[in-house]
Design an enzyme around this catalytic site. Structure first.
Site, PDB file in Angstrom:
ATOM      1  N   ALA A  91       0.108  -5.485  11.213  1.00 21.49           N
ATOM      2  CA  ALA A  91       0.565  -4.811  10.254  1.00 21.49           C
ATOM      3  C   ALA A  91      -0.365  -3.835   9.795  1.00 21.49           C
ATOM      4  O   ALA A  91      -1.649  -4.100   9.845  1.00 21.49           O
ATOM      5  CB  ALA A  91       1.089  -5.831   8.949  1.00 21.49           C
ATOM      6  N   CYS A  92      -0.112  -2.557   9.081  1.00 22.34           N
ATOM      7  CA  CYS A  92      -1.037  -1.652   8.403  1.00 22.34           C
ATOM      8  C   CYS A  92      -0.317  -1.849   6.893  1.00 22.34           C
ATOM      9  O   CYS A  92       0.231  -2.945   6.450  1.00 22.34           O
ATOM     10  CB  CYS A  92      -0.682  -0.510   9.014  1.00 22.34           C
ATOM     11  SG  CYS A  92       0.594   0.589   8.726  1.00 22.34           S
ATOM     12  N   ALA A  93      -0.609  -0.788   6.193  1.00 24.05           N
ATOM     13  CA  ALA A  93      -0.334  -0.925   4.809  1.00 24.05           C
ATOM     14  C   ALA A  93       1.068  -1.126   4.480  1.00 24.05           C
ATOM     15  O   ALA A  93       1.497  -1.772   3.529  1.00 24.05           O
ATOM     16  CB  ALA A  93      -0.751   0.504   3.997  1.00 24.05           C
ATOM     17  N   THR A  94       2.158  -0.391   5.428  1.00 23.83           N
ATOM     18  CA  THR A  94       3.572  -0.386   5.128  1.00 23.83           C
ATOM     19  C   THR A  94       4.516  -0.796   6.124  1.00 23.83           C
ATOM     20  O   THR A  94       5.469  -0.904   6.056  1.00 23.83           O
ATOM     21  CB  THR A  94       4.019   1.004   4.484  1.00 23.83           C
ATOM     22  OG1 THR A  94       3.682   2.031   5.556  1.00 23.83           O
ATOM     23  CG2 THR A  94       3.160   1.293   3.189  1.00 23.83           C
ATOM     24  N   ARG A  95       3.918  -1.265   7.151  1.00 23.39           N
ATOM     25  CA  ARG A  95       4.609  -1.340   8.568  1.00 23.39           C
ATOM     26  C   ARG A  95       4.012  -2.506   9.493  1.00 23.39           C
ATOM     27  O   ARG A  95       2.864  -2.753   9.511  1.00 23.39           O
ATOM     28  CB  ARG A  95       4.892  -0.184   9.210  1.00 23.39           C
ATOM     29  CG  ARG A  95       3.708   0.762   9.856  1.00 23.39           C
ATOM     30  CD  ARG A  95       4.224   1.751  10.320  1.00 23.39           C
ATOM     31  NE  ARG A  95       3.657   2.796   9.625  1.00 23.39           N
ATOM     32  CZ  ARG A  95       3.545   4.192  10.145  1.00 23.39           C
ATOM     33  NH1 ARG A  95       4.034   4.300  11.328  1.00 23.39           N
ATOM     34  NH2 ARG A  95       3.351   5.189   9.270  1.00 23.39           N
TER      35      ARG A  95
END
Length: 482
Positions: free
Chosen positions: A427-431
């Site tokens: 995962a990254c910040a939003t996805r």
């Protein structure tokens, strides 16, 4: 032709993986920026706090080496971080002897991080002869990484000076070209978001381009990058960040209002709550991906327009000589923290209000004029009413579905095709970022039904846009996979 295609696909996946890995070291910057800013004389005037925050910015190459290595390593294992630290120490120490003028900066840390992560994946289970068995497995990773970084140092002695000249030339052109470079950067930054590659471009601009000398305790240090130089007090830094504030605090929230206003009456209330929460998130924190993915694929002409308006915002703020910075993104929190270090920060308010009006009326006009299917206006499609059980075969096997709990993570995993369909997840910040066995087993409708804002498929690589909870949901899914 097939070989070229395979190389292109592999390169693309590598860049996406790098973009994902960069998010971990970047995530430490908000805390560092907060501590650094609060410790300044014009706020709390606590010297040790300012020094603590500055220490993070002074050691960014090492932090990027550790973070990128963890991001690339399977299971995000800490052994990769140890290997990266050893490799980075070897690289920098060797270069000081070979040529003290060589400074690879954050790029050096990224190169070491990628090397350590990939070597961890390759050698974490290696078997050595009995008399060397102690050094097998994960213990072998720091050893081979150190050896690899010694070779990288030797190669860098010959090839880095011309590479550095090219980077410096491009960076200097981007900085000295003024409005042209700023417009190009603003447009490219938004257009690369669907691929997750904007982090790579940002890393160059924020941590590599431009030089600023600071003297601390009689020692001169050269700092690089718009973000790093801004928080070190460079009066010329900030133009590559200031232009994002009108977009993230005013433009995209206004775009969300325009999409609510143009939604079908029957769906306006439901879509309104969702878009308003996205708008507030964008305004406060500068996290814009939930809004952008809500219309990026449904109405791509709007996204191109949004990219052009971002580039124009960079130019406008530069013409007004506005200097602002951020450690995470261009939301209200970062605006308040960076205001005292910046210049002409009050101009953001009138520019932002005008930008909000432009976004609202322009988005509304384009949506209605061309009948674009933005959220709340999508055509009714019976297939969208399918439940997760109607997904393709991989998602329907008893082993994949029947054992999954009726929880948030379980429902997401059903929509992703079940445990057997997941090859890797992060995962990254939003996805969520995944590698799947069968992209056709990923049920877009099922994922959106449990809260996903959008789904991006590129072969076996799948991204699911969720919002700030993406990392928590990723951890929950990993627990189920175990």
């Amino acid at each position: 032709m097939n070989t070229l295609k395979q190389c292109t696909v592999a390169c693309g996946r590598g860049l996406v993986a790098l973009g994902k890995a960069l998010m971990l070291p970047i995530a430490v910057l908000p805390v560092a920026g907060l501590i650094l800013r609060l410790g300044q004389p014009d706020l709390l005037n606590i010297a040790f706090m300012a020094a603590a925050g500055q220490a993070i910015f002074s050691n960014l190459p090492t932090i990027f080496a550790l973070g990128v290595a963890i991001g690339f390593a399977r299971e995000n294992h800490g052994a990769a971080a140890l290997a990266a630290y050893i490799g980075y120490v070897i690289l920098t120490s060797s270069l000081k002897v070979l040529d003290p003028s060589i400074d690879m900066g954050v790029l050096g840390g990224i190169i070491v991080g990628v090397t350590a992560g990939l070597l961890y994946n390759k050698y974490k289970d290696i078997k050595l002869p009995a008399y060397l068995a102690f050094f097998g497995g994960r213990r072998f990773v720091p050893i081979v990484t150190g050896a690899a970084c010694l070779l990288i140092a030797g190669a860098a002695y010959f090839i880095w000076p011309p590479i550095a000249r090219v980077i410096d030339a491009f960076g200097n052109w981007t900085i000295t070209s003024g409005n042209i470079g700023l417009f190009f950067y603003g447009v490219a930054n938004r257009l690369l978001i669907p691929l997750g590659l904007h982090h790579i471009l940002n890393s160059l601009v924020w941590f590599q381009f431009g030089d600023f000398e600071v003297v601390r305790e009689g020692v001169t240090t050269v700092l690089h990058g718009d973000l790093t130089r801004f928080f070190a007090g460079d009066p010329m830094a900030g133009p590559f960040m200031a232009g994002f504030f009108p977009i993230m605090m005013f433009g995209l929230p206004a775009a969300a209002l325009a999409m609510i206003a143009t939604a079908n009456t029957a769906r306006k209330k439901a879509i309104g709550g969702l878009l308003l929460s996205m708008a507030l998130t964008s305004f406060l924190t500068g996290i814009t991906e939930p809004i952008e993915f809500s219309f990026m694929f449904l109405a791509f002409p709007l996204y191109v327009l949004h990219s052009l308006l971002t580039g124009l915002s960079m130019v406008i703020m530069n013409v007004l000589d506005v200097k602002l910075g951020f450690t995470f993104s261009a939301g209200l929190f970062d605006y308040l923290l960076s205001y005292g270090l910046g210049k002409n920060g009050l101009y953001l308010i009138p520019v932002g209000i005008v930008y909000g009006l432009v976004y609202y009326w322009l988005f509304k006009w384009v949506i209605l004029k061309f009948n674009l299917p933005t959220p709340g206006r999508e055509p009714e499609d019976p297939s969208e009413q399918e439940t997760p059980a109607a997904a393709p075969a991989v998602a329907n096997t008893a082993a994949n579905q029947d054992t999954l709990p009726d929880t948030r993570a379980g429902n997401y995993l059903r929509g992703l095709g079940g445990q057997a369909n997941i090859k890797s997840i992060g995962a990254c910040a939003t996805r969520l970022r995944l590698e799947v066995a069968d992209e056709n087993a990923v049920n877009d409708s099922a994922l959106k039904a449990v809260g996903a804002r959008g789904v991006v498929k590129s072969g076996s690589s799948v991204q699911v846009v969720i919002g700030p909870e993406a990392d928590q949901i990723c951890d929950e899914i990993k627990q189920l996979l175990k």
